[in-house]
Design a protein around this motif. Structure first.
Motif, PDB file in Angstrom:
ATOM      1  N   ILE A  38      40.756  31.618  41.451  1.00 13.95           N
ATOM      2  CA  ILE A  38      40.390  32.483  42.587  1.00 13.95           C
ATOM      3  C   ILE A  38      41.093  32.016  43.850  1.00 13.95           C
ATOM      4  N   ARG A  39      41.240  32.941  44.785  1.00 14.09           N
ATOM      5  CA  ARG A  39      41.829  32.643  46.096  1.00 14.09           C
ATOM      6  C   ARG A  39      40.781  31.888  46.927  1.00 14.09           C
ATOM      7  N   PRO A  40      41.222  31.095  47.900  1.00 16.65           N
ATOM      8  CA  PRO A  40      40.264  30.390  48.758  1.00 16.65           C
ATOM      9  C   PRO A  40      39.460  31.362  49.626  1.00 16.65           C
ATOM     10  N   LEU A  41      38.208  31.054  49.839  1.00 17.99           N
ATOM     11  CA  LEU A  41      37.331  31.900  50.652  1.00 17.99           C
ATOM     12  C   LEU A  41      37.923  32.132  52.037  1.00 17.99           C
ATOM     13  N   ASP A  87      38.960  41.400  45.019  1.00 19.47           N
ATOM     14  CA  ASP A  87      39.207  40.717  43.763  1.00 19.47           C
ATOM     15  C   ASP A  87      39.477  39.257  44.107  1.00 19.47           C
ATOM     16  N   ALA A  88      38.694  38.354  43.555  1.00 18.92           N
ATOM     17  CA  ALA A  88      38.805  36.941  43.921  1.00 18.92           C
ATOM     18  C   ALA A  88      40.095  36.304  43.412  1.00 18.92           C
ATOM     19  N   SER A  89      40.667  36.840  42.351  1.00 15.71           N
ATOM     20  CA  SER A  89      41.905  36.280  41.790  1.00 15.71           C
ATOM     21  C   SER A  89      43.133  36.662  42.592  1.00 15.71           C
ATOM     22  N   SER A  90      43.216  37.930  42.967  1.00 16.87           N
ATOM     23  CA  SER A  90      44.423  38.440  43.627  1.00 16.87           C
ATOM     24  C   SER A  90      44.279  38.616  45.134  1.00 16.87           C
ATOM     25  N   GLY A  91      43.049  38.738  45.625  1.00 22.26           N
ATOM     26  CA  GLY A  91      42.827  39.047  47.035  1.00 22.26           C
ATOM     27  C   GLY A  91      42.892  40.535  47.330  1.00 22.26           C
ATOM     28  N   GLU A  92      43.038  41.348  46.289  1.00 20.44           N
ATOM     29  CA  GLU A  92      43.113  42.804  46.464  1.00 20.44           C
ATOM     30  C   GLU A  92      41.796  43.343  47.025  1.00 20.44           C
ATOM     31  N   SER A  93      41.906  44.195  48.058  1.00 21.40           N
ATOM     32  CA  SER A  93      40.724  44.847  48.615  1.00 21.40           C
ATOM     33  C   SER A  93      40.235  45.911  47.648  1.00 21.40           C
ATOM     34  N   LEU A  94      38.938  45.864  47.364  1.00 24.46           N
ATOM     35  CA  LEU A  94      38.336  46.841  46.458  1.00 24.46           C
ATOM     36  C   LEU A  94      37.487  47.853  47.213  1.00 24.46           C
ATOM     37  N   GLY A  95      37.500  47.770  48.548  1.00 25.78           N
ATOM     38  CA  GLY A  95      36.774  48.727  49.366  1.00 25.78           C
ATOM     39  C   GLY A  95      35.801  48.054  50.323  1.00 25.78           C
ATOM     40  N   SER A  96      35.267  48.871  51.227  1.00 24.51           N
ATOM     41  CA  SER A  96      34.305  48.389  52.216  1.00 24.51           C
ATOM     42  C   SER A  96      33.395  49.534  52.629  1.00 24.51           C
ATOM     43  N   HIS A  97      32.265  49.165  53.237  1.00 22.50           N
ATOM     44  CA  HIS A  97      31.349  50.172  53.760  1.00 22.50           C
ATOM     45  C   HIS A  97      30.434  49.541  54.804  1.00 22.50           C
TER      46      HIS A  97
END
Length: 115
Positions: A38-41, A87-97
């Protein structure tokens, strides 16, 4: 002065919630990060702040459909709470609200690009 009261109230309410994080989650996140899974927090929070500047309220790590997901909550300058999924592995944004509006059934969802 009044403009700062609501965000401060939210922070005071949220502090006990953030402080109750399970130690097992912390250890699991550390292990996954050390393994390179996973990417760092810190990196993920920076990505969320690029989409919506704000103060970090909560960060969670969970699994969904075989993916490890970061769930980040930020408090913006207007006192609104935004929830982001990455996505914790890639850092890809999966959305927000918006958190508050979602509970009222009127949540505005934003796609991966934050739009």
């Amino acid at each position: 002065m009044r403009h700062f009261l609501f965000p401060m109230l939210i922070l005071l309410i949220m502090v006990p919630v953030v402080g109750r994080a399970d130690d097992g989650d912390h250890l699991r996140a550390r292990r996954l990060h050390q393994q390179g899974a996973i990417r760092p927090l810190k990196e993920i929070v920076a990505l969320a702040r690029k989409l919506r500047p704000g103060e970090l309220l909560e960060a969670e790590l969970h699994e969904s459909r075989g993916r490890v997901i970061y769930e980040i909550e930020l408090l913006d300058e207007d006192g609104r709470i935004w929830e982001f999924h990455f996505d914790a592995s890639s850092g890809e944004s999966l959305g927000s609200h918006l958190e508050e509006e979602e509970e009222e059934g009127e949540g505005r969802r934003e796609g991966p690009a934050g739009r």
